[in-house]
Enzyme design. Structure first.
Site, PDB file in Angstrom:
ATOM      1  N   ASN A 212      52.886  27.158  56.297  1.00 33.54           N
ATOM      2  CA  ASN A 212      51.941  27.391  55.555  1.00 33.54           C
ATOM      3  C   ASN A 212      52.465  28.540  54.774  1.00 33.54           C
ATOM      4  OD1 ASN A 212      50.905  29.604  56.910  1.00 33.54           O
ATOM      5  ND2 ASN A 212      50.597  28.056  58.489  1.00 33.54           N
ATOM      6  N   ASP A 282      47.756  23.863  62.779  1.00 35.03           N
ATOM      7  CA  ASP A 282      46.844  22.926  63.861  1.00 35.03           C
ATOM      8  C   ASP A 282      47.441  21.739  64.399  1.00 35.03           C
ATOM      9  OD1 ASP A 282      44.625  24.362  63.904  1.00 35.03           O
ATOM     10  OD2 ASP A 282      43.678  23.815  61.982  1.00 35.03           O
ATOM     11  N   LYS A 292      68.923  14.535  60.203  1.00 33.04           N
ATOM     12  CA  LYS A 292      68.110  14.406  59.094  1.00 33.04           C
ATOM     13  C   LYS A 292      67.569  13.009  58.797  1.00 33.04           C
ATOM     14  CE  LYS A 292      68.488  15.192  54.048  1.00 33.04           C
ATOM     15  NZ  LYS A 292      69.156  14.748  53.005  1.00 33.04           N
ATOM     16  N   PHE A 329      40.920  35.537  63.756  1.00 30.72           N
ATOM     17  CA  PHE A 329      40.500  35.575  62.288  1.00 30.72           C
ATOM     18  C   PHE A 329      39.913  34.207  61.752  1.00 30.72           C
ATOM     19  CE2 PHE A 329      42.479  39.157  59.763  1.00 30.72           C
ATOM     20  CZ  PHE A 329      42.899  39.809  60.991  1.00 30.72           C
ATOM     21  N   LYS A 343      32.660  29.910  65.273  1.00 31.59           N
ATOM     22  CA  LYS A 343      34.242  30.135  66.049  1.00 31.59           C
ATOM     23  C   LYS A 343      33.947  31.293  66.699  1.00 31.59           C
ATOM     24  CE  LYS A 343      37.254  28.319  62.596  1.00 31.59           C
ATOM     25  NZ  LYS A 343      37.967  28.718  61.458  1.00 31.59           N
ATOM     26  N   LYS A 347      35.183  30.283  70.721  1.00 36.74           N
ATOM     27  CA  LYS A 347      36.319  30.647  71.357  1.00 36.74           C
ATOM     28  C   LYS A 347      36.095  31.923  72.164  1.00 36.74           C
ATOM     29  CE  LYS A 347      38.940  28.701  67.638  1.00 36.74           C
ATOM     30  NZ  LYS A 347      40.231  28.691  66.760  1.00 36.74           N
TER      31      LYS A 347
END
Ligand code: CTP
Length: 405
Positions: A212, A282, A292, A329, A343, A347
């Site tokens: 990401n 995730d 490859k 976060f 959240k 959590k």
């Protein structure tokens, strides 16, 4: 309160750049702050500043030769490194920076630097092109990562006639930077804080991954901020170009979410707080090919089967003891506040930092961020767009309030 430099023995290393003419002023300021100073110089430094000047302002003999029989420290550079409580090289030329980064000891000063194990500062000074050179930047990053405090040069007129970055920072600022680092080191609370930062890469095959756009800037800013306040920081970092500069940061480099999970669950029990700012993938490919993957001649599409990664934050939430603080976060695009609150509860967090992707200048890759902090008691603190450093200060303030300094 006494100045942190009072009673300290400081070695001022001076190398051969025009900014060496400011070294006597630096020595005077250190002496004025109560430090005892010995100067260690290179031959080239003495082209710009005289030995007599340095001896007069410091009140001590100058260390310049490895085998000078007149100098009490000279038979063994070892005795001078034991004498000093901290050392600053100002100005630090590209040459001495290169030697330091590569362990080269070919004169009195570089030999002393190689053996010096206490707080070490450098104030680089050189022409802009030299400063921007990739090798020099790599050397500076390497020194920072190994605990050297680099007092960055400033912009302005340079001796070569041009103007740009590369001027040695003014002696007053150098002394302030030294005071800041030395006072936080002497007040280290011993409380340990775990931080996760950056992206994770999930391997598809030997040359491809799912990742990401996170750069790790927010987590690294937090690590520097907390370390500068005297916390012992354990920074678990995903793949990133960033370097750490504070010696109070222990860095663990990982690549995948599972590696981050292993490191975080191992380190958390010995920490007072954990702040999980990493952008963890995730999901990961179910199978990782060790070669490859080739495309077939008649192949139009491809399906990757992904499986869920462990949720590190949720796991730490189940492990959390009464005396520990857990901060997460959240990156939301819809129903931001509601989702962040969910959240926080799910959590088992003490507070959550909601990142906005809606605002210009906030989020991945930017040097600025805009966050909202929501805590367990329902307090909602909506922040302005600020530098990530300033956001890190706000978060550190809240952590300090909850776990103490
Ligand atoms: N996080 C984590 N481990 C994961 C996923 C996320 O530790 N496998 C942490 C992040 O570091 C962050 C927080 O969880 O502190 C929230 O991440 P985010 O992606 O916003 O939320 P998710 O829990 O993944 O939920 P969703 O993707 O449904 O929004």
């Amino acid at each position: 309160m006494d100045n942190v430099l009072s009673g300290k023995r400081i070695i001022v290393g001076i190398t051969g750049g025009i900014a060496a003419y400011k070294a006597p002023l630096l020595v005077r300021l250190l002496v004025k702050a109560g430090a005892e100073v010995t100067c260690a110089v290179t031959d080239h430094a003495l082209q710009f500043v005289t030995e007599l000047t340095l001896e007069t302002v410091s009140g001590n003999r100058v260390y310049k030769e490895l085998f000078d029989r007149q100098n009490p420290h000279s038979t063994e550079h070892i005795s001078l490194k034991d004498w000093g409580d901290a050392m600053i090289v100002a100005p630090a030329t590209a040459n001495i920076i290169g030697k330091m980064a590569n362990g080269i000891a070919d004169d009195a000063l570089s030999t002393l630097l190689l053996s010096f194990r206490k707080p070490l500062f450098i104030a680089p000074a050189m022409n802009t092109q030299m400063l921007e050179n990739y090798a020099l930047q790599r050397n500076l990053d390497y020194l920072r990562a190994n605990g050297v405090s680099v007092i960055d040069s400033a912009s302005g007129e340079l001796a070569c006639g041009s103007s740009g970055n590369g001027r040695m920072e003014e002696p007053e600022r150098i002394v302030e930077a030294m005071e800041k680092v030395l006072s936080t080191e002497s007040h280290c609370s011993g409380k340990r804080v775990l931080i996760t930062a950056g992206p994770t890469y999930e391997k598809i095959d030997s040359v491809r991954f799912i990742g990401n756009f996170s750069t790790g800037k927010m987590g690294f800013a937090l690590a520097e901020e907390l370390a500068s306040r005297g916390y012992e920081v354990v920074l678990i970092a995903g793949p990133t170009q960033l370097a750490t500069s504070h010696s109070g940061i222990r860095r663990i480099d990982i690549v995948s979410a599972r590696e981050m999970y292993d490191a975080a669950t191992r380190e958390f029990p010995s920490c007072s707080a954990a702040i999980l700012s990493a952008a963890v993938a995730d999901f990961r490919p179910e199978h990782e090919a060790d070669h490859k993957i080739k495309k077939q001649s008649d192949q139009d599409d491809m399906t990757l089967h992904l499986v869920q990664n462990p949720d590190i934050l949720a796991t730490l939430g189940t492990m959390k003891r009464e005396d520990q603080l857990l901060v997460g976060f959240a990156l939301e695009t819809d129903n931001e506040l509601e989702n962040a609150k969910k959240k926080l509860a799910k959590k088992n967090l003490d507070f959550i930092v909601l990142n906005s992707l809606q605002d210009k200048g906030a989020g991945f890759g930017h040097d600025t961020n805009k966050v909202t902090i929501i805590d367990r008691s329902g307090n909602i603190d909506i922040g302005e767009l600020k530098s990530k450093k300033a956001v890190a200060k706000d978060i550190a303030d809240k952590v300090a309030l909850l776990i103490g300094n």
